[in-house]
Design a protein around this motif. Structure first.
Motif, mmCIF file in Angstrom:
data_model
loop_
_atom_site.group_PDB
_atom_site.id
_atom_site.type_symbol
_atom_site.label_atom_id
_atom_site.label_comp_id
_atom_site.label_asym_id
_atom_site.label_seq_id
_atom_site.Cartn_x
_atom_site.Cartn_y
_atom_site.Cartn_z
ATOM 1 N N VAL A 1 4.115 -1.383 -2.080
ATOM 2 C CA VAL A 1 2.933 -1.238 -1.004
ATOM 3 C C VAL A 1 3.438 -1.420 0.404
ATOM 4 O O VAL A 1 3.081 -0.785 1.242
ATOM 5 C CB VAL A 1 1.752 -2.486 -1.370
ATOM 6 C CG1 VAL A 1 2.412 -3.713 -0.758
ATOM 7 C CG2 VAL A 1 0.730 -2.307 -0.266
ATOM 8 N N LEU A 2 4.569 -2.188 0.832
ATOM 9 C CA LEU A 2 5.023 -2.209 2.010
ATOM 10 C C LEU A 2 5.925 -0.807 2.449
ATOM 11 O O LEU A 2 5.921 -0.510 3.438
ATOM 12 C CB LEU A 2 6.217 -3.475 2.041
ATOM 13 C CG LEU A 2 5.565 -4.971 1.965
ATOM 14 C CD1 LEU A 2 6.475 -6.144 1.851
ATOM 15 C CD2 LEU A 2 4.239 -5.212 3.101
ATOM 16 N N CYS A 3 6.427 -0.103 1.245
ATOM 17 C CA CYS A 3 7.047 0.880 1.524
ATOM 18 C C CYS A 3 6.115 2.004 2.060
ATOM 19 O O CYS A 3 6.319 2.910 2.891
ATOM 20 C CB CYS A 3 7.879 1.469 0.382
ATOM 21 S SG CYS A 3 9.172 0.389 0.131
ATOM 22 N N GLN A 4 4.915 1.911 1.411
ATOM 23 C CA GLN A 4 3.779 2.886 1.680
ATOM 24 C C GLN A 4 3.341 2.744 3.105
ATOM 25 O O GLN A 4 3.213 3.602 3.736
ATOM 26 C CB GLN A 4 2.708 2.462 0.585
ATOM 27 C CG GLN A 4 1.689 3.668 0.818
ATOM 28 C CD GLN A 4 0.637 3.741 -0.406
ATOM 29 O OE1 GLN A 4 0.524 2.622 -1.203
ATOM 30 N NE2 GLN A 4 -0.633 4.106 -0.358
ATOM 31 N N ILE A 5 3.197 1.512 3.396
ATOM 32 C CA ILE A 5 2.633 1.133 4.866
ATOM 33 C C ILE A 5 3.773 1.411 5.843
ATOM 34 O O ILE A 5 3.353 2.016 6.924
ATOM 35 C CB ILE A 5 2.483 -0.407 4.982
ATOM 36 C CG1 ILE A 5 1.224 -0.854 4.185
ATOM 37 C CG2 ILE A 5 2.378 -0.783 6.447
ATOM 38 C CD1 ILE A 5 1.101 -2.478 3.971
#
Length: 281
Positions: free
Chosen positions: A193-197
């Motif tokens: 999710v942090l990579c996506q953000i």
């Protein structure tokens, strides 16, 4: 850079044979004086040339140079540890433990400085100074240093957007503009999710700064600038303490650089500090 630190840093990028050699060196560093390149090869069931090539890949002429460099590192660590323990004997029953822990933290901080070039530190401080908004996120335990750093930036008058919820940050990232900065705290750097953000933030023209361990990870690969933390110990209850200590020192350095670069920022900090003291009184 210390050869043992370099092995840890590059381990995930090594071949299977190189990892076997590297792991043996990390686990048996104190015994290497008794091993020739051929004896090391025999112990691992590989060719002597593999040991030589591994040494050269790390930047040494050969295995003897690598072995000598590791011995020097161990000697320096031993001298520092011995000094800390000797001085601590007069300070109480827990002084030796406290001195040794301090020495481990100092080593982690020194290694962290080595793997973060000054140009990299300057780039992060400069990006924060000119940013329209600074977004900050960290999940779980990573949220503790993230929140503390976001608070310090806001004390300087920096427009800071801090999230502890990844879903809310997804929405917040859509409001990013060119020149904005996203600081992403993630020790392992593997949360999807942090990579996506981070990808979404960059799509809007923002700059992503990752804060992770120095091992290869997806978040670090996505970042425009990667801040790296070195902290190693075989004891699971000690290693997080070294990570937190080295990380805090790195963040403190950047904070002071932002303060020193702008007198107006310092005036904001003094004003906000006085107002907080008045509220506490």
């Amino acid at each position: 850079m210390s050869p043992l630190l370099k092995i840890r840093a590059e381990r995930d990028q090594m071949s299977a044979i190189e990892r076997r050699i590297g792991d043996f060196l990390l686990e048996n560093a104190h015994l290497l004086r008794d091993y020739s390149s051929q004896q090391l090869a025999n112990a691992l069931g590989i060719s002597q040339s593999s040991v030589v090539k591994f040494s050269q890949k790390l930047g040494f002429k050969g295995y003897p140079d690598l072995k000598y460099s590791i011995a020097q590192d161990l000697a320096r660590d031993g001298e520092t540890t011995g000094l800390a323990v000797d001085e601590a004997r007069y300070d109480g029953p827990h002084a030796a433990l406290a001195g040794h822990l301090w020495q481990l933290k100092a080593k982690a901080e020194a290694e962290t400085r080595l793997i973060n070039p000054s140009a990299q530190i300057d780039a992060v401080a400069s990006a924060i100074q000119v940013a329209g908004k600074v977004f900050v996120i960290g999940l779980g335990e990573d949220g503790i240093p993230a929140r503390a750093f976001a608070t310090r930036l806001s004390m300087l008058g920096v427009l800071t957007v801090h999230y502890v919820d990844a879903v809310l940050m997804q929405a917040g990232a859509s409001s990013a503009a060119p020149g904005d900065v996203l600081l992403v705290f993630s020790e392992r750097g593997r949360q999807p999710v942090l990579c996506q953000i981070s990808r979404r933030f960059r799509q809007h023209g923002g700059k992503v700064v990752s804060v992770t361990r120095h091992t290869p990870n997806p978040l670090r690969a996505l970042a425009d600038v990667a801040l790296l933390v070195a902290a190693h110990d075989e004891r699971r209850h000690v290693e997080p303490l070294l990570y937190q200590s080295a990380l805090q020192h790195l963040l403190d350095l950047i904070f002071v650089m932002v303060c020193d670069a702008d007198e107006e920022r310092r005036r904001w900090f003094d004003l906000n500090a006085e107002q907080m003291h008045d509220l506490e009184d």
